[in-house]
Scaffold this motif. Structure first.
Motif, PDB file in Angstrom:
ATOM      1  N   PHE A   9       0.842  -1.174   0.000  1.00  0.00           N
ATOM      2  CA  PHE A   9       0.000   0.000   0.000  1.00  0.00           C
ATOM      3  C   PHE A   9       0.884   1.234   0.000  1.00  0.00           C
ATOM      4  N   LEU A  10       0.397   2.279  -0.633  1.00  0.00           N
ATOM      5  CA  LEU A  10       1.070   3.566  -0.596  1.00  0.00           C
ATOM      6  C   LEU A  10       0.227   4.481   0.268  1.00  0.00           C
ATOM      7  N   LYS A  11       0.781   4.924   1.371  1.00  0.00           N
ATOM      8  CA  LYS A  11       0.072   5.823   2.268  1.00  0.00           C
ATOM      9  C   LYS A  11       0.485   7.253   1.927  1.00  0.00           C
ATOM     10  N   ILE A  12      -0.513   8.082   1.615  1.00  0.00           N
ATOM     11  CA  ILE A  12      -0.270   9.484   1.323  1.00  0.00           C
ATOM     12  C   ILE A  12      -1.274  10.315   2.128  1.00  0.00           C
ATOM     13  N   SER A  13      -1.069  11.609   2.144  1.00  0.00           N
ATOM     14  CA  SER A  13      -1.952  12.486   2.913  1.00  0.00           C
ATOM     15  C   SER A  13      -3.360  12.471   2.320  1.00  0.00           C
ATOM     16  N   ALA A  14      -4.333  12.795   3.139  1.00  0.00           N
ATOM     17  CA  ALA A  14      -5.722  12.850   2.689  1.00  0.00           C
ATOM     18  C   ALA A  14      -5.897  13.911   1.601  1.00  0.00           C
ATOM     19  N   GLU A  15      -5.188  15.021   1.735  1.00  0.00           N
ATOM     20  CA  GLU A  15      -5.278  16.083   0.731  1.00  0.00           C
ATOM     21  C   GLU A  15      -4.778  15.590  -0.631  1.00  0.00           C
ATOM     22  N   ALA A  16      -3.643  14.911  -0.644  1.00  0.00           N
ATOM     23  CA  ALA A  16      -3.102  14.385  -1.898  1.00  0.00           C
ATOM     24  C   ALA A  16      -4.043  13.339  -2.482  1.00  0.00           C
ATOM     25  N   LEU A  17      -4.608  12.509  -1.631  1.00  0.00           N
ATOM     26  CA  LEU A  17      -5.539  11.483  -2.091  1.00  0.00           C
ATOM     27  C   LEU A  17      -6.759  12.122  -2.755  1.00  0.00           C
ATOM     28  N   GLU A  18      -7.273  13.192  -2.182  1.00  0.00           N
ATOM     29  CA  GLU A  18      -8.421  13.900  -2.767  1.00  0.00           C
ATOM     30  C   GLU A  18      -8.067  14.504  -4.121  1.00  0.00           C
ATOM     31  N   ILE A  19      -6.888  15.099  -4.212  1.00  0.00           N
ATOM     32  CA  ILE A  19      -6.454  15.693  -5.484  1.00  0.00           C
ATOM     33  C   ILE A  19      -6.371  14.623  -6.564  1.00  0.00           C
ATOM     34  N   PHE A  20      -5.726  13.485  -6.255  1.00  0.00           N
ATOM     35  CA  PHE A  20      -5.584  12.412  -7.234  1.00  0.00           C
ATOM     36  C   PHE A  20      -6.934  11.806  -7.607  1.00  0.00           C
ATOM     37  N   ALA A  21      -7.852  11.702  -6.642  1.00  0.00           N
ATOM     38  CA  ALA A  21      -9.186  11.166  -6.935  1.00  0.00           C
ATOM     39  C   ALA A  21      -9.937  12.097  -7.886  1.00  0.00           C
ATOM     40  N   ARG A  22      -9.859  13.406  -7.662  1.00  0.00           N
ATOM     41  CA  ARG A  22     -10.532  14.365  -8.554  1.00  0.00           C
ATOM     42  C   ARG A  22      -9.927  14.325  -9.955  1.00  0.00           C
ATOM     43  N   ILE A  23      -8.612  14.234 -10.036  1.00  0.00           N
ATOM     44  CA  ILE A  23      -7.958  14.151 -11.350  1.00  0.00           C
ATOM     45  C   ILE A  23      -8.418  12.899 -12.084  1.00  0.00           C
ATOM     46  N   ARG A  24      -8.456  11.795 -11.377  1.00  0.00           N
ATOM     47  CA  ARG A  24      -8.871  10.528 -12.006  1.00  0.00           C
ATOM     48  C   ARG A  24     -10.317  10.602 -12.483  1.00  0.00           C
ATOM     49  N   GLU A  25     -11.216  11.167 -11.669  1.00  0.00           N
ATOM     50  CA  GLU A  25     -12.620  11.309 -12.054  1.00  0.00           C
ATOM     51  C   GLU A  25     -12.767  12.199 -13.288  1.00  0.00           C
ATOM     52  N   ARG A  26     -12.046  13.309 -13.308  1.00  0.00           N
ATOM     53  CA  ARG A  26     -12.143  14.229 -14.440  1.00  0.00           C
ATOM     54  C   ARG A  26     -11.579  13.607 -15.709  1.00  0.00           C
ATOM     55  N   CYS A  27     -10.486  12.876 -15.590  1.00  0.00           N
ATOM     56  CA  CYS A  27      -9.920  12.205 -16.764  1.00  0.00           C
ATOM     57  C   CYS A  27     -10.900  11.170 -17.314  1.00  0.00           C
ATOM     58  N   ALA A  28     -11.541  10.412 -16.427  1.00  0.00           N
ATOM     59  CA  ALA A  28     -12.525   9.414 -16.860  1.00  0.00           C
ATOM     60  C   ALA A  28     -13.708  10.090 -17.554  1.00  0.00           C
ATOM     61  N   ARG A  29     -14.166  11.211 -17.001  1.00  0.00           N
ATOM     62  CA  ARG A  29     -15.283  11.945 -17.610  1.00  0.00           C
ATOM     63  C   ARG A  29     -14.905  12.468 -18.983  1.00  0.00           C
ATOM     64  N   ILE A  30     -13.711  13.026 -19.103  1.00  0.00           N
ATOM     65  CA  ILE A  30     -13.250  13.560 -20.386  1.00  0.00           C
ATOM     66  C   ILE A  30     -13.156  12.452 -21.420  1.00  0.00           C
ATOM     67  N   MET A  31     -12.621  11.326 -21.033  1.00  0.00           N
ATOM     68  CA  MET A  31     -12.497  10.214 -21.978  1.00  0.00           C
ATOM     69  C   MET A  31     -13.873   9.705 -22.403  1.00  0.00           C
ATOM     70  N   LYS A  32     -14.800   9.629 -21.464  1.00  0.00           N
ATOM     71  CA  LYS A  32     -16.136   9.148 -21.798  1.00  0.00           C
ATOM     72  C   LYS A  32     -16.855  10.140 -22.706  1.00  0.00           C
ATOM     73  N   GLU A  33     -16.762  11.423 -22.398  1.00  0.00           N
ATOM     74  CA  GLU A  33     -17.412  12.441 -23.213  1.00  0.00           C
ATOM     75  C   GLU A  33     -16.798  12.520 -24.604  1.00  0.00           C
ATOM     76  N   GLY A  34     -15.515  12.276 -24.692  1.00  0.00           N
ATOM     77  CA  GLY A  34     -14.839  12.344 -25.975  1.00  0.00           C
ATOM     78  C   GLY A  34     -14.964  11.089 -26.818  1.00  0.00           C
TER      79      GLY A  34
END
Length: 104
Positions: A72-97
């Motif tokens: 497991f990679l343990k990172i701060s909650a703030e970093a985890l939130e940033i990466f989760a938002r990036i992943r969600e937005r990338c998935a949305r962009i790919m689906k919309e495109g």
């Protein structure tokens, strides 16, 4: 944005054609970065230079932990939130495109 951020300080080859390809790759990288920054990062990043994004995203402090035969990679909650938002937005962009095929 500085060309130095993408390793384009100088042309590395002795031929015009090779340098043109090198420059084209650098320009493509720059444009992909601008798209990533504007489409996937939050509002506070719109003027961030590539060094800042690299520092804040890719040089995130973490700790690798082994537990129950898994890593497991343990990172701060703030970093985890940033990466989760990036992943969600990338998935949305790919689906919309249309980059991700729809399944029924």
């Amino acid at each position: 944005m500085s060309r130095h951020s993408f390793g384009m300080d100088y042309m590395p080859c002795g031929t015009f054609e090779a340098n043109a390809v090198f420059f084209a790759i650098g320009a493509l990288t720059y444009n992909l970065y601008l798209g990533f920054r504007s489409d996937t990062l939050d509002g506070g990043w719109e003027r961030a230079q590539v060094q800042t994004v690299r520092w804040r995203l890719f040089q995130t402090a973490g700790k690798v932990v082994r537990h129950g035969r898994q890593l497991f990679l343990k990172i701060s909650a703030e970093a985890l939130e940033i990466f989760a938002r990036i992943r969600e937005r990338c998935a949305r962009i790919m689906k919309e495109g249309g980059a991700v095929p729809e399944t029924s």
